[in-house]
Design an enzyme around this catalytic site. Structure first.
Site, PDB file in Angstrom:
ATOM      1  N   MET A 121      -9.786   7.018   0.002  1.00 15.69           N
ATOM      2  CA  MET A 121     -10.544   7.477   1.183  1.00 15.69           C
ATOM      3  C   MET A 121     -11.223   8.805   0.874  1.00 15.69           C
ATOM      4  O   MET A 121     -10.608   9.684   0.257  1.00 15.69           O
ATOM      5  CB  MET A 121      -9.597   7.649   2.364  1.00 15.69           C
ATOM      6  CG  MET A 121      -8.813   6.391   2.694  1.00 15.69           C
ATOM      7  SD  MET A 121      -7.800   6.637   4.151  1.00 15.69           S
ATOM      8  CE  MET A 121      -6.927   5.070   4.206  1.00 15.69           C
TER       9      MET A 121
ATOM     10  N   ASP B 197      -5.238   2.853  -1.678  1.00 13.33           N
ATOM     11  CA  ASP B 197      -6.245   3.146  -0.647  1.00 13.33           C
ATOM     12  C   ASP B 197      -6.984   4.431  -0.981  1.00 13.33           C
ATOM     13  O   ASP B 197      -6.416   5.527  -0.904  1.00 13.33           O
ATOM     14  CB  ASP B 197      -5.555   3.286   0.716  1.00 13.33           C
ATOM     15  CG  ASP B 197      -5.106   1.941   1.248  1.00 13.33           C
ATOM     16  OD1 ASP B 197      -5.958   1.047   1.387  1.00 13.33           O
ATOM     17  OD2 ASP B 197      -3.896   1.777   1.516  1.00 13.33           O
TER      18      ASP B 197
ATOM     19  N   HIS C 161      -1.452  -1.801  -3.931  1.00 13.74           N
ATOM     20  CA  HIS C 161      -2.704  -1.578  -3.204  1.00 13.74           C
ATOM     21  C   HIS C 161      -2.928  -0.073  -3.088  1.00 13.74           C
ATOM     22  O   HIS C 161      -2.096   0.660  -2.543  1.00 13.74           O
ATOM     23  CB  HIS C 161      -2.598  -2.228  -1.824  1.00 13.74           C
ATOM     24  CG  HIS C 161      -3.816  -2.141  -0.985  1.00 13.74           C
ATOM     25  ND1 HIS C 161      -4.847  -3.045  -1.055  1.00 13.74           N
ATOM     26  CD2 HIS C 161      -4.170  -1.246  -0.022  1.00 13.74           C
ATOM     27  CE1 HIS C 161      -5.788  -2.731  -0.183  1.00 13.74           C
ATOM     28  NE2 HIS C 161      -5.401  -1.630   0.461  1.00 13.74           N
TER      29      HIS C 161
ATOM     30  N   SER D 260       2.886   0.801   6.155  1.00 17.77           N
ATOM     31  CA  SER D 260       3.876   1.537   6.954  1.00 17.77           C
ATOM     32  C   SER D 260       5.121   0.707   7.234  1.00 17.77           C
ATOM     33  O   SER D 260       6.234   1.251   7.288  1.00 17.77           O
ATOM     34  CB  SER D 260       3.253   2.035   8.253  1.00 17.77           C
ATOM     35  OG  SER D 260       2.659   0.970   8.934  1.00 17.77           O
TER      36      SER D 260
ATOM     37  N   HIS E 162      -8.716  -0.252  -3.244  1.00 18.53           N
ATOM     38  CA  HIS E 162      -9.489  -0.463  -2.010  1.00 18.53           C
ATOM     39  C   HIS E 162     -10.330   0.789  -1.759  1.00 18.53           C
ATOM     40  O   HIS E 162      -9.816   1.822  -1.344  1.00 18.53           O
ATOM     41  CB  HIS E 162      -8.497  -0.729  -0.863  1.00 18.53           C
ATOM     42  CG  HIS E 162      -9.134  -0.907   0.475  1.00 18.53           C
ATOM     43  ND1 HIS E 162      -8.407  -0.923   1.649  1.00 18.53           N
ATOM     44  CD2 HIS E 162     -10.437  -1.091   0.850  1.00 18.53           C
ATOM     45  CE1 HIS E 162      -9.223  -1.095   2.676  1.00 18.53           C
ATOM     46  NE2 HIS E 162     -10.460  -1.185   2.216  1.00 18.53           N
TER      47      HIS E 162
ATOM     48  N   SER F 179       0.864  -1.186   0.000  1.00 17.07           N
ATOM     49  CA  SER F 179       0.000   0.000   0.000  1.00 17.07           C
ATOM     50  C   SER F 179       0.895   1.230   0.000  1.00 17.07           C
ATOM     51  O   SER F 179       1.824   1.328   0.820  1.00 17.07           O
ATOM     52  CB  SER F 179      -0.865   0.000   1.255  1.00 17.07           C
ATOM     53  OG  SER F 179      -1.294   1.323   1.531  1.00 17.07           O
TER      54      SER F 179
ATOM     55  N   MET G  48     -12.592   2.968   0.207  1.00 20.24           N
ATOM     56  CA  MET G  48     -13.145   3.283   1.533  1.00 20.24           C
ATOM     57  C   MET G  48     -13.936   4.577   1.385  1.00 20.24           C
ATOM     58  O   MET G  48     -13.494   5.666   1.790  1.00 20.24           O
ATOM     59  CB  MET G  48     -11.998   3.437   2.548  1.00 20.24           C
ATOM     60  CG  MET G  48     -11.360   2.104   2.902  1.00 20.24           C
ATOM     61  SD  MET G  48      -9.757   2.276   3.705  1.00 20.24           S
ATOM     62  CE  MET G  48      -8.722   2.394   2.259  1.00 20.24           C
TER      63      MET G  48
ATOM     64  N   ASP H  55      -5.645  -6.695   5.756  1.00 21.59           N
ATOM     65  CA  ASP H  55      -5.171  -5.322   5.542  1.00 21.59           C
ATOM     66  C   ASP H  55      -5.088  -4.593   6.874  1.00 21.59           C
ATOM     67  O   ASP H  55      -6.109  -4.347   7.522  1.00 21.59           O
ATOM     68  CB  ASP H  55      -6.147  -4.607   4.591  1.00 21.59           C
ATOM     69  CG  ASP H  55      -5.634  -3.245   4.154  1.00 21.59           C
ATOM     70  OD1 ASP H  55      -4.541  -2.843   4.581  1.00 21.59           O
ATOM     71  OD2 ASP H  55      -6.350  -2.581   3.375  1.00 21.59           O
TER      72      ASP H  55
ATOM     73  N   MET I 237     -10.243  -6.503   7.365  1.00 18.45           N
ATOM     74  CA  MET I 237      -9.560  -5.327   7.907  1.00 18.45           C
ATOM     75  C   MET I 237      -9.084  -5.659   9.321  1.00 18.45           C
ATOM     76  O   MET I 237      -9.892  -5.873  10.224  1.00 18.45           O
ATOM     77  CB  MET I 237     -10.499  -4.119   7.943  1.00 18.45           C
ATOM     78  CG  MET I 237     -10.923  -3.612   6.575  1.00 18.45           C
ATOM     79  SD  MET I 237      -9.565  -3.252   5.437  1.00 18.45           S
ATOM     80  CE  MET I 237      -8.705  -1.934   6.301  1.00 18.45           C
TER      81      MET I 237
HETATM   82  O1  LIG Z   1      -6.615   0.271   4.112  1.00 21.13           O
HETATM   83  C1  LIG Z   1      -5.722   0.714   4.799  1.00 21.13           C
HETATM   84  C2  LIG Z   1      -6.040   1.606   5.958  1.00 21.13           C
HETATM   85  O2  LIG Z   1      -7.396   1.832   6.013  1.00 21.13           O
HETATM   86  C3  LIG Z   1      -4.283   0.424   4.459  1.00 21.13           C
HETATM   87  O3  LIG Z   1      -4.253  -0.441   3.330  1.00 21.13           O
HETATM   88  C4  LIG Z   1      -3.536  -0.210   5.608  1.00 21.13           C
HETATM   89  O4  LIG Z   1      -3.650   0.517   6.765  1.00 21.13           O
HETATM   90  C5  LIG Z   1      -2.078  -0.451   5.239  1.00 21.13           C
HETATM   91  O5  LIG Z   1      -1.257   0.253   6.044  1.00 21.13           O
HETATM   92  P1  LIG Z   1      -0.483  -0.357   7.330  1.00 21.13           P
HETATM   93  O6  LIG Z   1       0.317  -1.553   6.832  1.00 21.13           O
HETATM   94  O7  LIG Z   1       0.353   0.775   7.754  1.00 21.13           O
HETATM   95  O8  LIG Z   1      -1.503  -0.763   8.362  1.00 21.13           O
HETATM   96 FE   LIG Z   2      -6.208  -0.797   2.264  1.00 21.67          FE
END
Ligand SMILES: O=C(CO)[C@H](O)[C@H](O)COP(=O)(O)O
Ligand SMILES: [Fe+2]
Length: 226
Positions: free
Chosen positions: A44, A42, A40, A205, A73, A15, A75, A182, A144
């Site tokens: 939002m 994200d 990936h 991260s 993805h 991501s 959201m 995820d 999640m």
């Molecule tokens: O969908 C997500 C957050 O909503 C991200 O894909 C996910 O948080 C990936 O980041 P990390 O590995 O830092 O948790």
């Molecule tokens: Fe994600």
């Protein structure tokens, strides 16, 4: 694909949520060098989740720079309006949230009818039994393991139980369904989710702290060993 077929290969989907947005072309090259096959993305909207990221124009720009498989993805509230724009921008897979629409069946059908892979994500509090009458339309179930909205959160341990439940659902499906996780995936949590049955690991991260290429290679090595 025969009934109950399980993909034994573990996929990593990096991501870019925590990447350096001022230099995404370099990030794509680093991920390719590290062995990534997926990207990936994200999305939002500041409503479904309390954060904003980017939209189809950015995805289209990235599409011009790489052949990585684009795993979008969503959201967002009203994902209905964004399926076509993201397909036009170059998405290969689109994952909607079960909680974001009254009509998950119709939306998954729409993604499949467009010839793309369809995914459905479940927030931490959403029971997997909600997927029973959607299974034949699903290519990816995304558990999640954090509350969606931000990178860098800690893995929620009780999602391991959900992964195990989903694994038994996936094994009974006539088609291959990827079992994704995820949130909070790193060298410590990856073996746990793989042991529980996951074969599609999103990670953000962890990769972007320090040396991206080394981190990705280390994670791929852990996945191959688990
Ligand atoms: O969908 C997500 C957050 O909503 C991200 O894909 C996910 O948080 C990936 O980041 P990390 O590995 O830092 O948790
Ligand atoms: Fe994600």
């Amino acid at each position: 694909m025969t009934k109950g077929a399980v993909n034994l290969l573990v996929n990593i989907a990096p991501s870019i949520l925590n990447a350096d947005f001022s230099n995404l072309e370099l990030v794509l090259k680093q991920l390719e060098t590290g062995g990534a096959k997926y990207l990936h993305l994200d999305i939002m909207d500041g409503h479904f989740v309390p954060n904003l990221t980017f939209g189809p124009p950015v995805v289209k720009s990235l599409r011009a720079k790489t052949n990585l498989i684009f795993d979008v993805h969503l959201m967002v509230e009203k994902p209905e309006s964004l399926i076509e724009p993201f397909i036009e921008a170059g998405a290969d897979m689109i994952t909607i949230h079960w909680e974001s629409t009254r009509h998950p069946h119709r939306l998954l059908q729409k993604i499949k009818d467009s010839g793309k892979k369809a995914g459905i994500a479940l927030n931490p509090a959403t029971p997997p039994e909600n997927l029973e009458y959607l299974l034949d339309l699903i290519d990816l179930i995304l558990i999640m393991s954090v509350n969606p909205g931000f990178g860098g959160q800690s893995f929620i341990n009780n999602q391991l139980t959900k992964i195990r439940k989903v694994k038994s659902m996936v094994c009974k499906a006539p088609q291959e369904i990827l079992l994704g996780v995820d949130g909070g995936i790193n060298l410590q949590t990856a073996p746990l989710v793989i042991e529980a049955g996951a074969n599609f690991l999103v990670t953000g991260s962890f990769l972007f702290k320090g040396d991206v290429i080394k981190n990705l290679k280390d994670l791929l090595a852990v996945c191959q060993k688990s």
